[in-house]
Scaffold this motif. Structure first.
Motif, PDB file in Angstrom:
ATOM      1  N   UNK A  37       0.831  -1.210   0.000  1.00  0.00           N
ATOM      2  CA  UNK A  37       0.000   0.000   0.000  1.00  0.00           C
ATOM      3  C   UNK A  37       0.862   1.256   0.000  1.00  0.00           C
ATOM      4  N   UNK A  38       2.030   1.164   0.600  1.00  0.00           N
ATOM      5  CA  UNK A  38       2.919   2.321   0.672  1.00  0.00           C
ATOM      6  C   UNK A  38       3.636   2.580  -0.643  1.00  0.00           C
ATOM      7  N   UNK A  39       4.138   1.504  -1.271  1.00  0.00           N
ATOM      8  CA  UNK A  39       5.016   1.702  -2.425  1.00  0.00           C
ATOM      9  C   UNK A  39       4.546   1.033  -3.702  1.00  0.00           C
ATOM     10  N   UNK A  40       3.425   0.311  -3.638  1.00  0.00           N
ATOM     11  CA  UNK A  40       2.932  -0.382  -4.813  1.00  0.00           C
ATOM     12  C   UNK A  40       3.596  -1.739  -4.952  1.00  0.00           C
ATOM     13  N   UNK A  41       2.890  -2.682  -5.605  1.00  0.00           N
ATOM     14  CA  UNK A  41       3.469  -3.994  -5.780  1.00  0.00           C
ATOM     15  C   UNK A  41       2.417  -5.052  -6.004  1.00  0.00           C
ATOM     16  N   UNK A  42       2.824  -6.322  -5.890  1.00  0.00           N
ATOM     17  CA  UNK A  42       1.947  -7.449  -6.172  1.00  0.00           C
ATOM     18  C   UNK A  42       2.191  -8.540  -5.129  1.00  0.00           C
ATOM     19  N   UNK A  43       1.088  -9.092  -4.594  1.00  0.00           N
ATOM     20  CA  UNK A  43       1.154 -10.157  -3.599  1.00  0.00           C
ATOM     21  C   UNK A  43       0.614 -11.435  -4.213  1.00  0.00           C
ATOM     22  N   UNK A  44       1.393 -12.532  -4.128  1.00  0.00           N
ATOM     23  CA  UNK A  44       0.984 -13.817  -4.679  1.00  0.00           C
ATOM     24  C   UNK A  44       1.204 -14.905  -3.636  1.00  0.00           C
ATOM     25  N   UNK A  45       0.185 -15.741  -3.433  1.00  0.00           N
ATOM     26  CA  UNK A  45       0.232 -16.806  -2.435  1.00  0.00           C
ATOM     27  C   UNK A  45       0.192 -18.155  -3.154  1.00  0.00           C
ATOM     28  N   UNK A  46       1.206 -18.980  -2.935  1.00  0.00           N
ATOM     29  CA  UNK A  46       1.303 -20.276  -3.612  1.00  0.00           C
ATOM     30  C   UNK A  46       0.137 -21.188  -3.256  1.00  0.00           C
ATOM     31  N   UNK A  47      -0.508 -20.970  -2.112  1.00  0.00           N
ATOM     32  CA  UNK A  47      -1.653 -21.801  -1.714  1.00  0.00           C
ATOM     33  C   UNK A  47      -2.914 -21.490  -2.511  1.00  0.00           C
ATOM     34  N   UNK A  48      -2.948 -20.332  -3.170  1.00  0.00           N
ATOM     35  CA  UNK A  48      -4.117 -19.930  -3.958  1.00  0.00           C
ATOM     36  C   UNK A  48      -3.911 -20.397  -5.400  1.00  0.00           C
TER      37      UNK A  48
END
Length: 376
Positions: A37-48
């Protein structure tokens, strides 16, 4: 709630990849999303499943300022795969890898990641952290954590009922689901029973042979189960101090829970567990952030003299710590070891004490004041 590692993770990401590990639901995902939220980016979870497909085909946004990969240690040959990702990504993209199981317990063959990352371990909330984030007084913070434990959700819950509902679901889910990463489904019930037994044996030297007789399981198998519970950050092991490391590893350990709320016992037992979690967090902060070779131990002699905790730096004792609920009289074993180890600061940490004071070699200290002064 902002966590004590937020700023450190951000600073380390500017230099290298960061591995952030710790118990499930201790706040790793919240911390990650706060940074995004502060700097931008992408979150990916291997369980999904949808995220897993993106991870396996490396279809994430190559221009994302921060890429967070969660639970990728479940991928076959993840170390070699991750080395390729690190070596091939743009220098402007920061990489945060998170997981709830210790990544060093997975022994897949592959390229070494040495020199490519900083490792940080996120712990439950401590007295110091609760005071800094909420403005609470140390004694109120200690009372709150003894009642709720240090995991963010029960800690921030509106009442004790909600906190206990979370704890039941948390413990059941850990044993039922996460244990399968390490063991066969037939062993889940046995591991659960072992974990339940440990809840009432906190702070006592752990005889796997004795428990094995009760459960009709070999000590070797119980040692494997203990390794699993430790790898999943359900418990941590404190071993006796000895200047011969090999002998220390072989001696009887004591076990404590990351979640003090899981301890079954009286107020003294819960208090000792909370002090253990605070010292464990303190020592690992010094190791991970300050690069110090620190250790958490206890001391016990053949004649039965015992001090609850001992801290070391580069193999040398620096602190002796004894926990008491209300007794201000210096503990006999603490006095003995304070005289035998004059270089170590000896402290008797007392939960209910009008004021801190010194008695000879011993510092008799209010628990809330002592815990507030720890490093993290």
């Amino acid at each position: 709630m902002k966590r004590y590692l937020d700023d450190r993770v951000q600073a380390d990401l500017a230099k290298k990849m960061v591995f952030l590990t710790g118990p499930r639901q201790v706040g790793k995902t919240t911390l990650s999303r706060h940074l995004i939220a502060q700097q931008g980016g992408q979150y990916l979870n291997y369980d999904v499943p949808a995220d897993r497909a993106i991870i396996l085909h490396q279809r994430w946004n190559p221009l994302a300022p921060l890429l967070v990969l969660d639970e990728i240690h479940k991928m076959p040959d993840w170390k070699a795969w991750l080395k390729g990702v690190v070596d091939g990504k743009l220098a402007t993209q920061q990489l945060l890898v998170t997981g709830s199981a210790r990544m060093d317990t997975f022994r897949q063959s592959g390229e070494s990641l040495a020199g490519r990352f900083f490792g940080l371990r996120l712990h439950p909330v401590s007295v110091r952290e609760w005071c800094e984030q909420t403005g609470a007084e140390p004694d109120a913070a200690l009372t709150h954590l003894l009642e709720r434990g240090g995991f963010p959700e029960p800690c921030l819950a509106p009442d004790n009922e909600q906190a206990e509902r979370w704890r039941r679901q948390y413990f059941d889910g850990l044993v039922r689901n996460d244990v399968l990463e390490f063991s066969r489904i037939q062993e889940v019930n046995a591991i659960r029973l072992f974990a339940e037994l440990l809840r009432s044996r906190v702070g006592s030297p752990l005889s796997l042979a004795s428990i094995g007789r009760d459960l009709a399981v070999s000590p070797v198998t119980l040692k494997k189960y203990l390794d699993i519970l430790e790898a999943l950050y359900i418990v941590f092991v404190v071993r006796p101090f000895h200047d011969n490391i090999a002998r220390a590893v072989l001696q009887t350990p004591k076990v404590y829970f990351y979640d003090t709320g899981l301890v079954v016992g009286d107020d003294g037992l819960r208090f000792e567990n909370l002090v253990a979690t605070a010292l464990h967090k303190h020592v690992q902060w010094q190791h991970d952030v300050q690069g110090q070779e620190t250790g958490l131990h206890y001391i016990r002699t053949k004649d039965g003299a015992e001090v609850d905790f001992a801290l070391s730096l580069q193999g040398q004792l620096t602190h002796l710590v004894e926990c008491k609920l209300s007794d201000p009289k210096p503990h006999r074993a603490l006095l003995r070891f304070a005289r035998e180890q004059p270089q170590a600061q000896a402290v008797q940490v007392v939960r209910h004490l009008p004021h801190s004071h010194a008695l000879g070699e011993i510092q008799i200290t209010r628990a809330d004041e002592y815990l507030k002064r720890l490093a993290a």
